[in-house]
Write a protein that holds these residues in place. Structure first.
Motif, short mmCIF file in Angstrom:
data_model
loop_
_atom_site.label_atom_id
_atom_site.label_comp_id
_atom_site.label_asym_id
_atom_site.label_seq_id
_atom_site.Cartn_x
_atom_site.Cartn_y
_atom_site.Cartn_z
N THR A 55 -17.11 -20.21 -14.12
CA THR A 55 -17.61 -20.77 -15.37
C THR A 55 -18.59 -21.88 -15.05
OG1 THR A 55 -15.79 -22.34 -15.46
CG2 THR A 55 -15.49 -20.24 -16.58
N VAL A 89 -17.48 -19.33 -22.68
CA VAL A 89 -17.88 -19.20 -21.29
C VAL A 89 -16.69 -19.29 -20.34
CG1 VAL A 89 -18.37 -21.65 -20.89
CG2 VAL A 89 -19.61 -19.92 -19.59
N ARG A 90 -15.68 -20.05 -20.71
CA ARG A 90 -14.50 -20.15 -19.84
C ARG A 90 -13.68 -18.86 -19.90
NH1 ARG A 90 -11.27 -25.55 -19.95
NH2 ARG A 90 -13.09 -26.08 -18.68
N THR A 142 -14.83 -15.78 -20.64
CA THR A 142 -15.56 -14.73 -19.93
C THR A 142 -15.55 -15.01 -18.42
OG1 THR A 142 -17.66 -15.89 -20.34
CG2 THR A 142 -17.02 -14.14 -21.88
N GLY A 143 -15.49 -16.29 -18.04
CA GLY A 143 -15.36 -16.62 -16.62
C GLY A 143 -14.04 -16.14 -16.05
N THR A 198 -14.24 -12.61 -15.41
CA THR A 198 -15.00 -12.33 -14.20
C THR A 198 -14.10 -12.39 -12.97
OG1 THR A 198 -17.00 -13.24 -15.22
CG2 THR A 198 -17.01 -12.99 -12.84
N VAL A 237 -17.85 -9.45 -18.56
CA VAL A 237 -18.45 -10.03 -17.36
C VAL A 237 -19.97 -10.05 -17.48
CG1 VAL A 237 -18.74 -9.74 -14.86
CG2 VAL A 237 -16.50 -9.39 -15.91
N HIS A 255 -20.78 -12.83 -19.64
CA HIS A 255 -20.69 -14.08 -18.87
C HIS A 255 -21.95 -14.27 -18.03
CE1 HIS A 255 -18.66 -17.45 -16.99
NE2 HIS A 255 -19.00 -16.98 -15.80
N LEU A 260 -24.58 -15.67 -20.09
CA LEU A 260 -24.31 -17.05 -20.48
C LEU A 260 -24.59 -18.04 -19.35
CD1 LEU A 260 -20.95 -16.58 -22.46
CD2 LEU A 260 -23.27 -16.65 -23.35
N VAL A 261 -24.39 -17.62 -18.11
CA VAL A 261 -24.58 -18.53 -16.97
C VAL A 261 -25.86 -18.21 -16.21
CG1 VAL A 261 -22.09 -18.84 -16.74
CG2 VAL A 261 -23.23 -17.07 -15.38
N THR A 301 -21.55 -14.07 -10.14
CA THR A 301 -21.16 -13.18 -11.24
C THR A 301 -21.83 -11.83 -11.11
OG1 THR A 301 -20.91 -15.11 -12.70
CG2 THR A 301 -21.05 -12.95 -13.75
N THR A 352 -18.26 -18.60 -31.36
CA THR A 352 -18.62 -17.64 -30.32
C THR A 352 -19.93 -16.93 -30.63
OG1 THR A 352 -17.33 -15.85 -31.35
CG2 THR A 352 -16.21 -17.23 -29.70
#
Length: 461
Positions: free
Chosen positions: A2, A138-139, A141-142, A145, A228, A231, A234-235, A244, A434
């Motif tokens: 994350t 994000v956490r 989806t992290g 992952t 994933v 995610h 997002l990152v 990721t 979200t």
């Protein structure tokens, strides 16, 4: 995997309206403030799933985590349920009542275990909906992952050591009488695949680890991979982009080795829905580019040994015919006990067929809990469809696609593990905070949807 600040766009596009009793924003309450709810009840079971598999805990971790979530939520006064959750709670109640139809101790153990898993999915979904400060999108989806990373390691291990048997620490703790139960025995003594070297016909090595069955691997993969990839979007502008992307790319190797037809159907449902929603918000060129890339990738895969093995399995397998016969007998059996079902699956008249009420969650619920039970089970996901259509933002499209894939995959997959992902995704779909779009344009922060709180780790998405 994350990151800290995560910004969103198009706030309000497709967001559910707050303020209602069933789905309103959760604010400060007289009991434990929601801001103090920790992240670990949801993060730990998903992110460290490979560890729980090695220890022999396996899917029991969902029950433990769900129990922890319930304990933490009990102290939160004014707790509000996600929209649609009341239908799911009625389903749980019906499952409980259906236990009166159980006719043996062994079936009772399995039925209670499934009930506890349903309850765990409920608790984790409500927790994901409520603990917004600790569990930004994000956490979560992290955590998914890390979940996929564990699946990838287990899948590759199965490909390398398909006959490996792991006697977990739980094998030394569980009483012998309980370990003699097939379900418990498979949990405490782990196998990496369902492959047998001495099978009558040559078999391809199809990974199962870190789950009991290859089909479970395919089902969970079809639901987790989209999260994933979300995610990753997002990152994308952070240092977590490459780890990721590596996890997502590496996961393809064991995924295609499962030769799992249903997995590709589920991924297709999510992908098509995301493309449709992207077109609705005007992202025509990205959809066309993704479509071209997909065609090229599928063509390359079809020409590869893995693609040829998949085609050969489709052409030679008799499982489709057997399933059709099993489903027919399941419906006929359910019709003889339409109200409460039979509480659990039961052996088929033909010894070469699996038990009635298996080979698909839809059929398990129908046979075990009757026509009312299946109406409530499917009804929960169906009542979410209007929100699925409304959420045209990127995150909403992914979450909505998972809901639709769940509706499809229940017809051929047992989903007692995948249901954890499905219910959490369904509850995230109903969270206003979200709403995230990756469409080109300036990024603007989205204020917290639930409470007024100072900036910091807990208030970010």
């Amino acid at each position: 995997m994350t990151t800290r600040p995560l910004l969103a766009r198009d706030r309000g596009r497709g967001a559910p309206a707050g303020g209602t009793r069933a789905g309103g924003a959760v604010g400060s309450v007289d009991g434990t403030p929601v801001e103090r709810l920790p992240a670990w009840p949801l993060v730990a079971p998903f992110a460290a799933y490979l560890l729980w598999w090695v220890l022999g805990v396996g899917d029991m971790v969902w029950i433990l985590a769900g129990g922890a979530a319930v304990v933490l939520l009990v102290g939160v006064r004014g707790l509000r349920l996600p929209p649609g959750m009341l239908v799911w709670l009625f389903f749980l109640a019906w499952v409980l009542v259906s236990l009166v139809m159980i006719d043996s101790t062994g079936r009772l153990i399995g039925a209670v275990y499934r009930l506890l898993l349903y309850a765990a999915a409920t608790a984790l979904g409500i927790y994901a909906y409520t603990a917004r400060s600790a569990l930004p999108l994000v956490r979560i989806t992290g955590a998914m992952t890390w979940f996929l990373a564990g699946m990838t390691v287990g899948g590759i291990l199965a490909m390398v050591l398909p006959e490996l048997v792991i006697r977990t620490p739980m094998a030394w703790v569980v009483p012998r009488g309980l370990a003699a139960n097939d379900l418990v025995g498979e949990m405490v003594v782990r196998r990496t695949s369902q492959w047998k070297a001495d099978a009558w016909e040559p078999q391809a090595v199809r990974p199962a680890a870190p789950f009991l069955y290859t089909n479970t691997w395919g089902n969970v993969y079809s639901l987790v991979l989209p999260l994933v990839l979300l995610h990753l979007s997002l990152v994308w502008r952070t240092r977590w982009r490459w780890p990721t992307a590596l996890v997502a790319a590496a996961s393809v190797v064991p995924a295609v080795s499962t030769l799992n037809r249903g997995m590709f159907i589920g991924l297709g449902v999510v992908g098509l829905w995301c493309a449709f929603q992207a077109l609705r918000r005007g992202a025509v060129l990205p959809v066309l580019a993704a479509g071209v890339a997909l065609v090229v990738a599928v063509g390359a895969w079809a020409a590869s040994p893995a693609g040829r093995a998949f085609t050969n399995r489709v052409e030679t397998t008799e499982s489709t015919t057997d399933r059709a016969e099993l489903y027919r007998m399941t419906v006929e059996g359910a019709a003889t006990s339409p109200l409460f079902g039979f509480g659990a699956p039961r052996p088929a008249p033909q010894p070469w067929l699996p038990s009635l009420g298996t080979q698909g969650q839809f059929w398990t619920v129908l046979f075990s809990h009757g026509f009312i039970g299946i109406a409530l089970f499917m009804g929960y996901f169906l009542v979410l469809v209007p929100m699925v259509v409304k959420r045209i933002d990127t995150a909403g499209a992914v979450l909505g696609g998972i809901v639709l894939a769940t509706l499809v995959e229940t017809s051929y997959y047992g989903m007692m593990t995948g249901i954890m992902v499905s219910v959490v995704a369904a509850c995230l779909l109903m969270r206003p905070d979200t709403v995230v779009s990756t469409r080109a344009g300036p990024r603007t922060p989205v204020p917290p949807a639930s409470t007024s709180r100072s900036p910091g780790r807990g208030g970010e998405r």
